[in-house]
Design a protein around this motif. Structure first.
Motif, PDB file in Angstrom:
ATOM      1  N   GLN A  18      16.696  45.532  43.299  1.00 47.16           N
ATOM      2  CA  GLN A  18      18.506  45.610  42.793  1.00 47.16           C
ATOM      3  C   GLN A  18      19.619  46.118  43.978  1.00 47.16           C
ATOM      4  OE1 GLN A  18      19.085  48.636  39.238  1.00 47.16           O
ATOM      5  NE2 GLN A  18      21.016  47.004  38.877  1.00 47.16           N
ATOM      6  N   ALA A  19      20.448  45.235  43.315  1.00 44.01           N
ATOM      7  CA  ALA A  19      21.477  45.345  44.560  1.00 44.01           C
ATOM      8  C   ALA A  19      22.879  45.071  43.720  1.00 44.01           C
ATOM      9  CB  ALA A  19      21.502  44.753  45.923  1.00 44.01           C
ATOM     10  N   TYR A  20      24.052  45.449  44.258  1.00 46.73           N
ATOM     11  CA  TYR A  20      25.386  45.313  43.160  1.00 46.73           C
ATOM     12  C   TYR A  20      26.357  44.785  44.587  1.00 46.73           C
ATOM     13  CZ  TYR A  20      23.771  48.884  40.661  1.00 46.73           C
ATOM     14  OH  TYR A  20      22.707  49.400  39.304  1.00 46.73           O
ATOM     15  N   THR A  21      27.074  44.198  44.336  1.00 46.13           N
ATOM     16  CA  THR A  21      28.254  43.322  45.168  1.00 46.13           C
ATOM     17  C   THR A  21      29.250  43.913  45.706  1.00 46.13           C
ATOM     18  OG1 THR A  21      29.296  42.202  43.421  1.00 46.13           O
ATOM     19  CG2 THR A  21      27.175  41.169  44.551  1.00 46.13           C
ATOM     20  N   GLY A  22      30.367  44.089  46.892  1.00 43.89           N
ATOM     21  CA  GLY A  22      31.116  45.363  46.514  1.00 43.89           C
ATOM     22  C   GLY A  22      32.184  45.386  45.594  1.00 43.89           C
ATOM     23  N   ALA A  23      32.384  44.239  45.037  1.00 38.29           N
ATOM     24  CA  ALA A  23      33.043  44.201  43.601  1.00 38.29           C
ATOM     25  C   ALA A  23      32.700  44.714  42.394  1.00 38.29           C
ATOM     26  CB  ALA A  23      33.486  42.276  42.982  1.00 38.29           C
ATOM     27  N   GLU A  24      31.578  45.103  42.572  1.00 36.79           N
ATOM     28  CA  GLU A  24      30.917  46.301  41.346  1.00 36.79           C
ATOM     29  C   GLU A  24      31.579  48.154  41.721  1.00 36.79           C
ATOM     30  OE1 GLU A  24      27.670  44.334  39.255  1.00 36.79           O
ATOM     31  OE2 GLU A  24      27.196  44.154  41.672  1.00 36.79           O
ATOM     32  N   VAL A  25      31.394  47.729  42.586  1.00 30.52           N
ATOM     33  CA  VAL A  25      31.783  48.915  43.133  1.00 30.52           C
ATOM     34  C   VAL A  25      33.023  50.189  43.383  1.00 30.52           C
ATOM     35  CG1 VAL A  25      31.844  50.684  45.684  1.00 30.52           C
ATOM     36  CG2 VAL A  25      29.779  49.040  45.204  1.00 30.52           C
ATOM     37  N   ALA A  26      33.308  51.106  42.649  1.00 29.01           N
ATOM     38  CA  ALA A  26      34.479  51.415  42.086  1.00 29.01           C
ATOM     39  C   ALA A  26      35.244  52.204  43.244  1.00 29.01           C
ATOM     40  CB  ALA A  26      34.175  52.601  40.889  1.00 29.01           C
ATOM     41  N   GLY A  27      36.705  51.556  43.183  1.00 27.93           N
ATOM     42  CA  GLY A  27      37.637  51.582  44.191  1.00 27.93           C
ATOM     43  C   GLY A  27      37.746  51.137  45.372  1.00 27.93           C
ATOM     44  N   LEU A  28      36.431  50.227  45.742  1.00 23.58           N
ATOM     45  CA  LEU A  28      36.427  49.678  46.649  1.00 23.58           C
ATOM     46  C   LEU A  28      37.120  48.129  47.167  1.00 23.58           C
ATOM     47  CD1 LEU A  28      34.374  49.200  49.605  1.00 23.58           C
ATOM     48  CD2 LEU A  28      33.179  47.661  48.685  1.00 23.58           C
ATOM     49  N   GLY A  29      37.774  47.674  45.959  1.00 18.64           N
ATOM     50  CA  GLY A  29      38.526  46.867  46.235  1.00 18.64           C
ATOM     51  C   GLY A  29      39.686  47.108  46.698  1.00 18.64           C
ATOM     52  N   ASP A  30      40.284  48.387  46.782  1.00 17.70           N
ATOM     53  CA  ASP A  30      42.556  49.146  46.462  1.00 17.70           C
ATOM     54  C   ASP A  30      41.708  49.809  47.933  1.00 17.70           C
ATOM     55  OD1 ASP A  30      42.512  48.328  44.250  1.00 17.70           O
ATOM     56  OD2 ASP A  30      42.009  50.737  42.955  1.00 17.70           O
ATOM     57  N   ALA A  31      40.330  50.351  48.180  1.00 17.62           N
ATOM     58  CA  ALA A  31      40.055  50.711  49.047  1.00 17.62           C
ATOM     59  C   ALA A  31      40.283  49.533  51.039  1.00 17.62           C
ATOM     60  CB  ALA A  31      39.245  51.587  49.836  1.00 17.62           C
TER      61      ALA A  31
END
Length: 363
Positions: A133-146
């Motif tokens: 299992q892995a997560y895309t960056g869009a699912e990591v909270a706050g990454l888009g804003d950072a």
């Protein structure tokens, strides 16, 4: 270190098309894939523009209907091997897929000797299918804003990405223009379970501020010297404390492709339990300079699975020898194999025996 003069294009392989695996050695051969759609149907070349497609079932037509519109179908996009040579001076590969393929293929063949504990499926099919299992960056909270507010410095060719104080990924490209173009692509990369939960559950990390004691500076020259000392201390702290888990580890490196003075490789960690472990891929020049790097941090569960598979393979998948190396009983080893997600590799009577032993101990 000056940047490389070359460039790293960013073609996107996407769109409303299905995926079909191809090994690169001929049509119709299976290829290992981390994830993808499964299409049941026939591959046909009688679409209007001649592209291959999977038809929705079978249709019967009379002779006068042969010139009618083609039947409904799903366009197919064929993917070849993970790293594929496009022409003499170009190599196409999907970021992180080489690294993840190396981890998923770890001792993929399963037991080479038919020991009594392993099922017929384990001996004949190995670890297939292997899923992580892995997560895309869009699912990591706050990454888009950072990423939107992140300051890109002149000459910057890479970044170390942290979630709280945990190193999530390292990303290096050959030229500052490449980094500026690919910086938003971090949002589409894959990240491990630990990174996802750190970003979701942990609060903000305190700022790291440089402090100069009152009275320590009495001139501009002294201020410059104190600022240089603070920068050196921060660089040493970052290298040893924050990024030490990535930089201070001995890796098993596998070269995938060589083109001229450059080599494309992937690496695996030693799978030490309760330690920070990363997988990744690199492009290096023959003089040792790094032209490309992308890493993926494994979760503790993924590290345990890698550790268990490596230990089993080191002892030729012999159950007793592996249990002795771990300092556990055979029933406890069977329990670890089950909890690691490899229970289907064991014979059913072996699984029933250790479960009964575990119930007896709990009573």
């Amino acid at each position: 270190m000056p940047p490389f003069p070359g460039r790293l294009p960013h073609p996107v392989a996407g769109g409303p098309h299905g995926d079909a695996g191809r090994s690169g050695r001929g049509r119709g051969r299976p290829a290992l894939r981390q994830r993808g759609h499964h299409l049941d149907g026939f591959v046909a070349t009688w679409t209007a523009d001649g592209t291959p497609a999977a038809a929705y079932g079978t249709r019967l037509r009379q002779g006068d209907e042969r010139r009618a519109d083609p039947p409904p179908c799903v366009p197919l996009r064929f993917h070849r091997r993970m790293a594929r040579r496009v022409d003499r001076n170009r190599l196409r590969f999907l970021p992180l897929h080489l690294a993840l393929e190396g981890y998923l293929a770890l001792h993929f063949g399963g037991p080479a000797v038919v020991w009594e504990e392993w099922s017929h499926r384990a001996v004949s099919h190995g670890l297939s299918p292997r899923v992580e299992q892995a997560y895309t960056g869009a699912e990591v909270a706050g990454l888009g804003d950072a990423l939107r507010v992140f300051e890109i410095h002149p000459g910057q060719c890479g970044v170390l990405l942290y979630a709280a104080d945990a190193l999530a990924a390292a990303f290096v490209v050959p030229h500052p223009d490449d980094y500026r173009a690919l910086h938003p692509s971090l949002l589409h990369d894959l990240y491990g379970e630990l990174v996802y939960h750190y970003a979701m559950l942990y609060g903000p990390v305190p700022d790291f501020r440089a402090r100069i004691a009152d009275g320590a500076v009495s001139s501009l020259a002294g201020l410059r010297a104190e600022a240089a000392r603070q920068r050196a201390e921060w660089a040493d702290f970052h290298t040893t404390a924050l990024a030490g888990g990535l930089l201070d580890t001995a890796y098993e490196v596998q070269r995938v492709r060589r083109m001229g003075p450059f080599a494309l490789s992937r690496f695996l960690p030693p799978f030490h339990r309760r330690a920070e472990q990363h997988i990744g891929e690199t492009i290096t020049h023959e003089d040792g300079r790094l032209a490309y790097l992308k890493t993926f941090r494994l979760s503790e569960a993924q590290t345990r699975r890698g550790h268990l598979l490596t230990l089993l393979a080191a002892h030729d998948w012999h159950f007793g020898a592996t249990a002795d190396a771990l300092g556990v009983s055979r029933d406890q080893l069977a329990s670890r194999v089950e909890h690691a997600g490899f229970g289907a590799l064991l014979r059913q009577d072996i699984r029933d025996h250790y479960r009964a032993a575990a119930r007896a101990l709990s009573q």
